[in-house]
Design an enzyme around this catalytic site. Structure first.
Site, PDB file in Angstrom:
ATOM      1  N   LYS A 101      -6.589   2.139   4.369  1.00  0.00           N
ATOM      2  CA  LYS A 101      -5.951   1.529   3.222  1.00  0.00           C
ATOM      3  C   LYS A 101      -5.000   2.481   2.496  1.00  0.00           C
ATOM      4  CE  LYS A 101      -8.004   1.740  -0.518  1.00  0.00           C
ATOM      5  NZ  LYS A 101      -8.799   1.698  -1.769  1.00  0.00           N
ATOM      6  N   THR A 102      -5.514   3.660   2.188  1.00  0.00           N
ATOM      7  CA  THR A 102      -4.694   4.608   1.435  1.00  0.00           C
ATOM      8  C   THR A 102      -3.465   5.009   2.228  1.00  0.00           C
ATOM      9  OG1 THR A 102      -6.747   5.431   0.513  1.00  0.00           O
ATOM     10  CG2 THR A 102      -4.780   6.711   0.070  1.00  0.00           C
ATOM     11  N   ASP A 289      -3.726  -0.797  -6.227  1.00  0.00           N
ATOM     12  CA  ASP A 289      -4.835  -0.373  -5.380  1.00  0.00           C
ATOM     13  C   ASP A 289      -6.123  -0.990  -5.921  1.00  0.00           C
ATOM     14  OD1 ASP A 289      -6.213   0.939  -3.456  1.00  0.00           O
ATOM     15  OD2 ASP A 289      -6.167   2.900  -4.429  1.00  0.00           O
ATOM     16  N   GLU A 290      -7.108  -1.181  -5.076  1.00  0.00           N
ATOM     17  CA  GLU A 290      -8.423  -1.696  -5.498  1.00  0.00           C
ATOM     18  C   GLU A 290      -8.286  -2.966  -6.324  1.00  0.00           C
ATOM     19  OE1 GLU A 290     -10.936  -0.318  -4.223  1.00  0.00           O
ATOM     20  OE2 GLU A 290     -10.840   1.879  -4.264  1.00  0.00           O
ATOM     21  N   GLN A 320     -15.926  -5.098  -1.359  1.00  0.00           N
ATOM     22  CA  GLN A 320     -16.270  -3.857  -2.052  1.00  0.00           C
ATOM     23  C   GLN A 320     -16.101  -3.978  -3.555  1.00  0.00           C
ATOM     24  OE1 GLN A 320     -15.276   0.008  -0.150  1.00  0.00           O
ATOM     25  NE2 GLN A 320     -14.097  -1.246   1.267  1.00  0.00           N
ATOM     26  N   ARG A 669     -19.975   3.887   4.147  1.00  0.00           N
ATOM     27  CA  ARG A 669     -19.510   5.254   3.888  1.00  0.00           C
ATOM     28  C   ARG A 669     -19.769   6.153   5.087  1.00  0.00           C
ATOM     29  NH1 ARG A 669     -15.994   4.089   1.279  1.00  0.00           N
ATOM     30  NH2 ARG A 669     -16.680   2.041   1.929  1.00  0.00           N
TER      31      ARG A 669
END
Length: 831
Positions: A101-102, A289-290, A320, A669
Site C-alpha cells: 500500500k505505502t 491514507d488509511e 483493518q 502482521r
DNA sequence: CTCGGCAGAATTTTT
DNA sequence: TTCTGCCGAG
C-alpha cells in the site's frame, strides 16, 4: 544538484515540523530553481494574503518526461501499477494487509510530480499518524530525490487542519498563535466548565463529557447541531449547553482542541466561498491514507476540499478498521463509490508479506465478518510455512514463560529479536511479559507506551514555556503557578480566577495585577509578584538568546530543577534526564513557537535511550497496525478479554466485528510464524477470573492451525470448558491434552482442587520463581547468578549501574541515572 | 497549605 | 492489584 546536497544535510526532524515548511518554502523561493526540477514556484507565495492559484497543469514548465517506463514503476504488479497511473477522477484502492500500500501511495505521488501534473504544493496528502507522514516523505524523497520538504500539504489531518486554521484563525474567533490543547488540558477545562455550572462532577464526570464532546466533534457537530437525544445523555440535558460553554472558554483562552483542528476549518470552508474555491483550486490531487479510519468530520473536510476536480485517491482496508470507538466510520470506505460516482475501484490482493498458511488463517477468520468489501489475499511464495500454533495455558505467567522461551529458541536459531513481536489486546497484559523478559534479561521495547510529552515533568516544563510564548494560556499558567510549591494554594488560585473573570483578563494578567494591589495576603501577594516578574524577565530575554538556553534558564530560575534535585524518590533522576532530553530536542527547532507547535501535534520524540538495538517488541494490537514481523505472538485470546466483553456489551455485533478485525490485523502482521495462546485463569484488577478460549480461535480454519497443549494447561474445567464453548472449538482438538503425560502429571500434582479457587496462587507463584531462577542460571553464560561487587550491570528500567553490595540474590546497585536501588539479581544483565 | 490515608475506578488511544 | 483523586488532620 547543489540543492539536493543541502537538503539532505539538513536535519530530518527539522523538516518534519510544520513551521520548517515555511522555511523550506522560503529556502526554495530564494533558490536558483533551474537546478531543481521540482522546485515549486507557488509554495513560496503561499503565505501572501492573496496567493495566486497555481497555473493550470499545462501552463507549467514543459514536461520533460522520462520514457514510457520510468524507474519508479518497475517492479509493481498490474494492480499496483493501475493504482499509480489512474490519476484522473476518484479512485478507491482497497489494499489488503501486506499488499504494498505505502509503495503505491508514494509511487503515485512521485508519478504526479514526475509527469508534471502538479506542483508539490498542489497535492494534498493526508495520513493519520506523524509516523506515516514521515515515512511517506522519506520514501518520496528516495524516489525522486531529496526534495521532500517541498511538499507542504503532506501531513496528518490534524497538522494540515491546524495549518489551515492558523491561516484563517480570525474567522473562527481565534488569533493565529492559538494554543493546541491536548487531552489533559481539555479534560481540565471541561472540569472547570462543569464545576462553574454547579454540576456534581462526581455524578457527571468530566471524562464522560469529554468523550461525548469528542464524539460530537468527530461527527462534525457544533453545539447547535447536537441532537436532543445525545444532549439528554449528560446531566439531564445540560450536555449541549456545557459543550457550548466549553467552546466559548476555548475561544477566550485562544485555544483549540484536536477536534477543532478539523471542525473549525470545515466551518471556515463552508462559510467562505472564496476560501473554499482557493483551496479546491489549489489541490489538484488528493491522497488519503488509511481511509477506513476517517471519521465524519474528516470525511466532510475531504469532500469539501475535493469539490471541483475530484482527483481524490483514497487508500485503505476495510478489514483493518479498528478505530470505530474513536469515531472512525467504516461506512466511509464502504460507500466511497456512492459518494464519488464513477470511482475506479482497485483491489490489491497480492500479499508480499506472509506465508500462505498465515493468510489462510487470517482470511478464514475475517470471513466471519459481514460488513466488508471482501478481498482474498493470496501469495505465490513457495511453501505453505508453519501452521499457526494455538496453545492453552494455565495463567498469564505461564503464557509469558512460553512466549519468552519460544522467543529465545528462535533467537538462538538466528532470528533477531526485533523481528518478533508480542501483540496484546490491552496494555495491562504487558506486565507479565515485561517481568518475564526482565527476569530472563531479554532486551525488549514497548511501543506506544506512555508518551514522552505526557510525562508530568515534561508537561510542567512545557507549561512554563507556553506561558512565556502565550500569556493568555491560563491552563498552562495554572499548571505551574504552584509548581514547585510556592505556597500558592486553592485560596489564592480562587482569588486569581475571580479577579480574572471580573476584569475579563487572562490569569497571568490577573496575577500581575494582584501582585500590585493589597487584595491578597502579603505573602501570597509577594510570591505572585515575584513569579510574574520572573515571567516578564524571561519574556524579555527570549528574543535575545537561543530558546534552548531560555528553557534551561527558566527551569533553573523557577526552582523546578531544584525541586527535582531535592526529591529523593528513585524517579527524580530520570525526570531530570527527561528534561535534558527535552532541551536537546528543542535544538532541532528554529524558535520556541515552532517547537511548541511541533509538540502539540507530534506527541512523540525520537528516543535514543542507548541499550541494545535488537529488542523484542511489545505492544497493543492497535499499535501494531502497519508493522510487520517475522514472528508474532498473540496471547490472551480469551472470551471477555479478546473479544473484549466491554466492546461486546456496548457495541454488540459491530463491536464483535471490530474485535475480529483486530485479530485479523494481529495475524497479518506476521511474515512466517504466529503463536496464539489463551490462559484458563487470569487476574483482572487483582481478582482471579477463569476464562474460555476466544471464539476467534474456533474461527481459524483447522487446516492452518496446530493445537498444542501447554504443560501447565490442566484442562480441568468442571462442567464448562471447551466442550461447551459455543464457538464450536473442537473437542477433539484438546482430547490429546487430557491424556498427555504432562496433563496426567499435572493432575497428580494438583489433586482434585479446582482451578477456579485461589489455591494455586501460592504454589504456582513459588514454582514460577524457582523456574525463573533456573532459567537465569541456564541463560547466563557463566552460570553464576550472583554478581561481584563492582560489576557493571544493566537494568531494563533503571539503566546502567555498578554493584555496590551483594546480599544473597539481592544486589545493591548504584545506577548512573536512577540512583541507588535494591534489585533482584535476576532483573539485571551484565553491562 | 501540605501531607497522608482511603475510596473507587480501572480497554484499545493515530492527533 | 495499582493508580488517582479527594478529604481530613496537622
Amino acid at each position: 544538484m547543489r540543492f539536493l546536497a543541502r537538503a539532505t544535510a539538513c536535519d530530518k526532524r527539522k523538516l518534519s515540523s510544520d513551521t520548517a515548511h515555511h522555511q523550506a518554502a522560503t529556502f526554495l523561493g530564494i533558490m536558483d530553481t533551474s537546478s531543481n526540477p521540482y522546485a515549486d514556484p507557488l509554495d513560496a507565495a503561499f503565505d501572501a494574503p492573496s496567493a495566486e492559484p497555481g497555473p493550470a497543469p499545462d501552463s507549467g514548465p514543459a514536461p520533460a518526461r522520462p520514457g514510457p517506463d520510468p524507474a519508479y514503476l518497475r517492479g509493481l504488479n498490474a494492480e499496483q501499477r493501475e493504482a499509480v497511473l489512474a490519476l484522473d477522477g476518484p479512485v478507491l484502492v482497497l489494499a489488503g494487509a501486506g499488499t504494498g500500500k505505502t509503495r503505491v501511495l508514494t509511487t503515485r505521488l512521485a508519478h504526479i510530480l514526475a509527469t508534471r501534473r502538479a506542483w508539490p504544493s498542489q497535492i494534498l496528502s493526508v495520513t493519520f499518524t506523524n509516523k506515516a507522514a514521515r515515512e511517506m516523505k522519506e520514501r518520496i524523497g528516495a524516489l525522486i530525490g531529496g526534495t521532500v520538504e517541498g511538499m507542504p500539504w503532506l501531513g496528518t489531518f490534524h497538522s494540515i487542519g491546524a495549518r489551515i486554521l492558523r491561516r484563517h484563525a480570525e474567522l473562527a474567533g481565534l488569533k493565529p498563535n492559538f494554543t493546541i490543547l491536548d487531552q489533559d488540558d481539555q479534560l481540565r477545562l471541561i472540569k472547570q466548565v462543569i464545576e462553574a455550572e454547579n454540576i456534581d462532577e462526581k455524578r457527571w464526570p468530566a471524562r464522560t463529557l469529554a468523550a461525548m464532546i469528542d464524539g460530537w466533534k468527530n461527527r462534525g457537530l457544533a453545539p447547535a447541531d447536537v441532537p436532543d437525544g445525545d444532549a439528554q445523555a449528560f446531566a439531564f440535558g445540560k450536555g449541549r449547553n456545557l459543550y457550548a460553554l466549553y467552546q466559548k472558554r476555548l475561544k477566550s483562552l485562544n485555544a483549540a482542541d484536536f477536534g477543532d483542528l478539523l471542525l473549525e476549518p470545515i466551518a471556515i470552508l463552508r462559510g467562505n466561498r472564496e476560501i473554499l474555491d482557493d483551496y479546491q483550486h489549489r489541490f489538484r490531487y488528493m491522497l488519503v491514507d488509511e481511509y477506513q479510519d476517517t471519521n465524519v468530520a474528516q470525511y466532510l473536510w475531504l469532500r469539501l476540499l475535493a469539490g471541483a476536480n475530484k482527483n481524490i485517491c483514497v487508500v485503505g482496508d476495510d478489514d483493518q478498521s479498528i478505530y470505530a470507538w474513536r469515531g472512525a466510520e467504516v461506512e466511509n470506505i464502504l460507500r466511497f463509490e456512492r459518494d464519488f460516482p464513477g470511482a475506479k475501484v482497485i483491489k490489491l490482493e497480492r500479499n508480499y508479506r506472509s506465508t500462505a498458511t498465515i493468510l489462510g488463517a487470517a482470511s478464514g477468520l475475517i470471513a466471519a465478518n459481514r460488513a466488508r468489501h471482501g478481498k482474498t489475499l493470496w501469495t505465490d511464495t513457495g511453501s505453505d510455512g508453519d501452521k499457526v500454533r494455538v496453545q492453552g495455558v494455565w495463567d498469564a505467567e505461564e503464557e509469558a514463560r512460553n512466549v519468552a522461551s519460544e522467543a529465545e529458541n528462535l533467537h538462538r536459531k538466528g532470528q533477531p529479536l526485533a523481528q518478533m513481536a508480542v501483540l496484546v489486546r490491552a496494555s495491562f497484559q504487558m506486565r507479565e511479559f515485561e517481568e518475564r523478559f526482565l527476569a530472563l534479561a531479554i532486551p525488549y521495547r514497548v511501543i506506544g507506551g506512555p508518551r514522552f510529552y505526557e510525562r508530568a515533568e515534561i508537561r510542567d516544563a512545557l507549561a512554563y514555556l507556553r506561558v512565556i510564548a502565550q500569556g493568555d494560556d491560563d491552563l498552562a499558567f495554572e499548571r505551574i503557578v504552584n509548581k514547585p510549591k510556592r505556597g500558592l494554594g486553592d485560596a489564592t488560585i480562587q482569588a486569581l480566577h475571580n479577579h480574572a473573570r471580573a476584569a475579563n483578563v487572562p490569569l497571568f494578567a490577573a496575577a500581575a495585577e494582584l501582585g500590585e494591589t493589597d487584595e491578597l495576603a502579603p505573602k501570597a501577594r509577594a510570591t505572585l509578584a515575584a513569579l510574574t516578574r520572573s515571567f516578564d524577565r524571561w519574556r524579555q530575554q527570549a528574543p535575545h538568546l537561543p530558546h534552548t538556553e531560555l528553557a534551561e534558564m527558566v527551569l533553573d530560575e523557577s526552582g523546578y530543577t531544584d525541586m527535582l534535585k531535592a526529591d529523593k524518590s528513585p524517579e527524580s533522576a530520570g525526570r531530570l534526564e527527561n528534561l535534558k532530553e527535552l532541551v536537546r530536542s528543542m535544538e532541532n527547532f528554529e524558535s520556541l513557537t515552532a517547537f511548541l507547535e511541533h509538540v502539540s501535534l507530534v506527541m512523540e520524540i525520537e528516543q535514543n535511550d542507548g541499550g541494545p538495538t535488537d529488542r523484542l517488541n511489545l505492544m497493543t494490537l492497535h499499535a501494531a497496525k502497519g508493522l510487520e514481523f517475522e514472528t508474532v505472538f498473540l496471547p490472551g485470546w480469551e472470551e471477555g478479554l479478546f473479544p473484549s466483553q466491554r466492546t461486546l456489551d456496548e457495541k454488540g455485533t459491530a463491536g464483535l466485528e471490530e474485535e475480529r478485525r483486530l485479530a485479523y490485523v494481529g495475524i497479518t502482521r506476521a511474515k512466517s510464524r504466529v503463536f496464539v495462546s489463551f490462559a484458563a485463569n487470569r487476574r483482572v484488577h487483582g481478582q482471579w477470573q477463569s476464562a474460555l478460549p476466544s471464539r476467534f480461535i474456533g474461527e481459524l480454519p483447522e487446516a492452518h492451525v496446530d493445537n498444542v497443549a501447554g504443560e501447565g494447561f490442566y484442562g480441568n474445567y468442571g462442567g464448562g470448558g471447551f466442550r461447551d464453548n459455543q464457538s464450536g472449538y473442537g473437542t477433539q482438538a484438546f482430547d490429546s491434552t487430557y491424556s498427555s503425560p504432562g496433563w496426567r502429571r499435572a493432575q497428580a500434582q494438583r489433586g482434585s482442587s479446582s482451578p477456579f479457587t485461589n489455591a494455586h496462587e501460592g504454589a504456582r507463584g513459588r514454582s514460577a520463581t524457582i523456574d525463573a531462577k533456573a532459567r537465569v542460571v541456564t541463560t547466563a553464560d557463566s552460570g553464576a547468578s550472583a554478581y561481584a561487587v563492582g560489576a557493571r550491570v544493566f537494568h531494563q528500567k533503571f539503566g546502567y549501574g555498578r554493584v555496590v553490595a551483594v546480599e544473597g540474590n539481592k544486589l545493591l546497585v548504584d545506577f548512573d541515572k536512577a540512583g541507588s536501588k535494591r534489585v533482584m539479581d535476576a532483573f539485571v544483565g551484565k553491562a
